[in-house]
Design a protein around this motif. Sequence first.
Motif, PDB file in Angstrom:
ATOM      1  N   ALA A   2       0.775  -1.220  -0.085  1.00  0.00           N
ATOM      2  CA  ALA A   2      -0.056  -0.100  -0.101  1.00  0.00           C
ATOM      3  C   ALA A   2       0.883   1.217   0.255  1.00  0.00           C
ATOM      4  O   ALA A   2       0.499   2.320  -0.566  1.00  0.00           O
ATOM      5  CB  ALA A   2      -0.918  -0.106   1.188  1.00  0.00           C
ATOM      6  N   ALA A   3       1.755   1.107   0.669  1.00  0.00           N
ATOM      7  CA  ALA A   3       2.767   2.406   0.593  1.00  0.00           C
ATOM      8  C   ALA A   3       3.410   2.523  -0.513  1.00  0.00           C
ATOM      9  O   ALA A   3       3.550   3.750  -1.108  1.00  0.00           O
ATOM     10  CB  ALA A   3       4.074   2.115   1.634  1.00  0.00           C
ATOM     11  N   PHE A   4       3.775   1.497  -1.504  1.00  0.00           N
ATOM     12  CA  PHE A   4       4.369   1.636  -2.775  1.00  0.00           C
ATOM     13  C   PHE A   4       3.388   2.385  -3.729  1.00  0.00           C
ATOM     14  O   PHE A   4       3.583   3.219  -4.272  1.00  0.00           O
ATOM     15  CB  PHE A   4       4.649   0.211  -3.453  1.00  0.00           C
ATOM     16  CG  PHE A   4       5.232   0.414  -4.704  1.00  0.00           C
ATOM     17  CD1 PHE A   4       6.529   0.930  -5.131  1.00  0.00           C
ATOM     18  CD2 PHE A   4       4.162  -0.171  -5.834  1.00  0.00           C
ATOM     19  CE1 PHE A   4       6.673   0.877  -6.524  1.00  0.00           C
ATOM     20  CE2 PHE A   4       4.706   0.004  -7.254  1.00  0.00           C
ATOM     21  CZ  PHE A   4       5.587   0.533  -7.444  1.00  0.00           C
ATOM     22  N   ILE A   5       2.127   1.813  -3.579  1.00  0.00           N
ATOM     23  CA  ILE A   5       0.870   2.460  -4.483  1.00  0.00           C
ATOM     24  C   ILE A   5       0.649   3.913  -4.218  1.00  0.00           C
ATOM     25  O   ILE A   5       0.449   4.787  -5.047  1.00  0.00           O
ATOM     26  CB  ILE A   5      -0.262   1.613  -4.414  1.00  0.00           C
ATOM     27  CG1 ILE A   5      -0.082   0.191  -4.864  1.00  0.00           C
ATOM     28  CG2 ILE A   5      -1.478   2.129  -5.087  1.00  0.00           C
ATOM     29  CD1 ILE A   5      -1.156  -0.790  -4.655  1.00  0.00           C
ATOM     30  N   THR A   6       0.672   4.201  -2.903  1.00  0.00           N
ATOM     31  CA  THR A   6       0.494   5.649  -2.454  1.00  0.00           C
ATOM     32  C   THR A   6       1.589   6.509  -2.809  1.00  0.00           C
ATOM     33  O   THR A   6       1.259   7.623  -3.441  1.00  0.00           O
ATOM     34  CB  THR A   6       0.317   5.719  -0.972  1.00  0.00           C
ATOM     35  OG1 THR A   6      -0.537   4.637  -0.185  1.00  0.00           O
ATOM     36  CG2 THR A   6       0.146   6.920  -0.413  1.00  0.00           C
ATOM     37  N   SER A  10       0.458   8.697  -8.803  1.00  0.00           N
ATOM     38  CA  SER A  10       0.364   9.639  -9.963  1.00  0.00           C
ATOM     39  C   SER A  10       0.939   8.974 -11.151  1.00  0.00           C
ATOM     40  O   SER A  10       0.583   9.010 -12.295  1.00  0.00           O
ATOM     41  CB  SER A  10       1.064  10.897  -9.712  1.00  0.00           C
ATOM     42  OG  SER A  10       2.267  10.780  -9.136  1.00  0.00           O
ATOM     43  N   THR A  11       2.275   8.407 -10.973  1.00  0.00           N
ATOM     44  CA  THR A  11       2.730   7.670 -11.994  1.00  0.00           C
ATOM     45  C   THR A  11       2.108   6.542 -12.599  1.00  0.00           C
ATOM     46  O   THR A  11       2.004   6.224 -13.722  1.00  0.00           O
ATOM     47  CB  THR A  11       4.193   7.086 -11.500  1.00  0.00           C
ATOM     48  OG1 THR A  11       5.127   8.202 -11.145  1.00  0.00           O
ATOM     49  CG2 THR A  11       5.047   6.217 -12.680  1.00  0.00           C
ATOM     50  N   ILE A  12       1.397   5.561 -11.572  1.00  0.00           N
ATOM     51  CA  ILE A  12       0.412   4.654 -11.937  1.00  0.00           C
ATOM     52  C   ILE A  12      -0.581   5.232 -12.785  1.00  0.00           C
ATOM     53  O   ILE A  12      -1.064   4.607 -13.748  1.00  0.00           O
ATOM     54  CB  ILE A  12       0.234   3.834 -10.835  1.00  0.00           C
ATOM     55  CG1 ILE A  12       1.249   3.105 -10.116  1.00  0.00           C
ATOM     56  CG2 ILE A  12      -1.010   2.842 -10.975  1.00  0.00           C
ATOM     57  CD1 ILE A  12       0.832   2.715  -8.817  1.00  0.00           C
ATOM     58  N   ILE A  13      -1.343   6.249 -12.371  1.00  0.00           N
ATOM     59  CA  ILE A  13      -2.639   6.772 -13.342  1.00  0.00           C
ATOM     60  C   ILE A  13      -2.035   7.102 -14.442  1.00  0.00           C
ATOM     61  O   ILE A  13      -2.730   6.999 -15.612  1.00  0.00           O
ATOM     62  CB  ILE A  13      -2.992   7.880 -12.374  1.00  0.00           C
ATOM     63  CG1 ILE A  13      -3.761   7.346 -11.104  1.00  0.00           C
ATOM     64  CG2 ILE A  13      -4.113   8.662 -13.281  1.00  0.00           C
ATOM     65  CD1 ILE A  13      -4.402   8.470 -10.113  1.00  0.00           C
ATOM     66  N   VAL A  14      -1.046   7.967 -14.734  1.00  0.00           N
ATOM     67  CA  VAL A  14      -0.582   8.401 -15.885  1.00  0.00           C
ATOM     68  C   VAL A  14      -0.141   7.168 -16.679  1.00  0.00           C
ATOM     69  O   VAL A  14      -0.388   7.333 -18.104  1.00  0.00           O
ATOM     70  CB  VAL A  14       0.807   9.213 -15.817  1.00  0.00           C
ATOM     71  CG1 VAL A  14       1.499   9.486 -17.122  1.00  0.00           C
ATOM     72  CG2 VAL A  14       0.357  10.444 -15.257  1.00  0.00           C
TER      73      VAL A  14
END
Length: 58
Positions: A2-6, A10-14
């Motif tokens: 969860a920390a990695f995703i948090t 923004s990079t994941i969404i882009v």
Amino acid sequence: MAAFITKNLSTIIVGLVLLAVVVLIIVKMVKDRKKGKSSCGCDCGCECCPSSEICHKK
């Protein structure tokens, strides 16, 4: 995890938006190809087109 995703949200969404755009472009190209449209942008119906044999196989 969860920390990695948090930290990288923004990079994941882009990345997901770019992936969606690429998929939509490929789908459009496949549909156009099935309709007989060319992706080269010229009129492949005439004999003067150098790629007419590739676009419209006889």
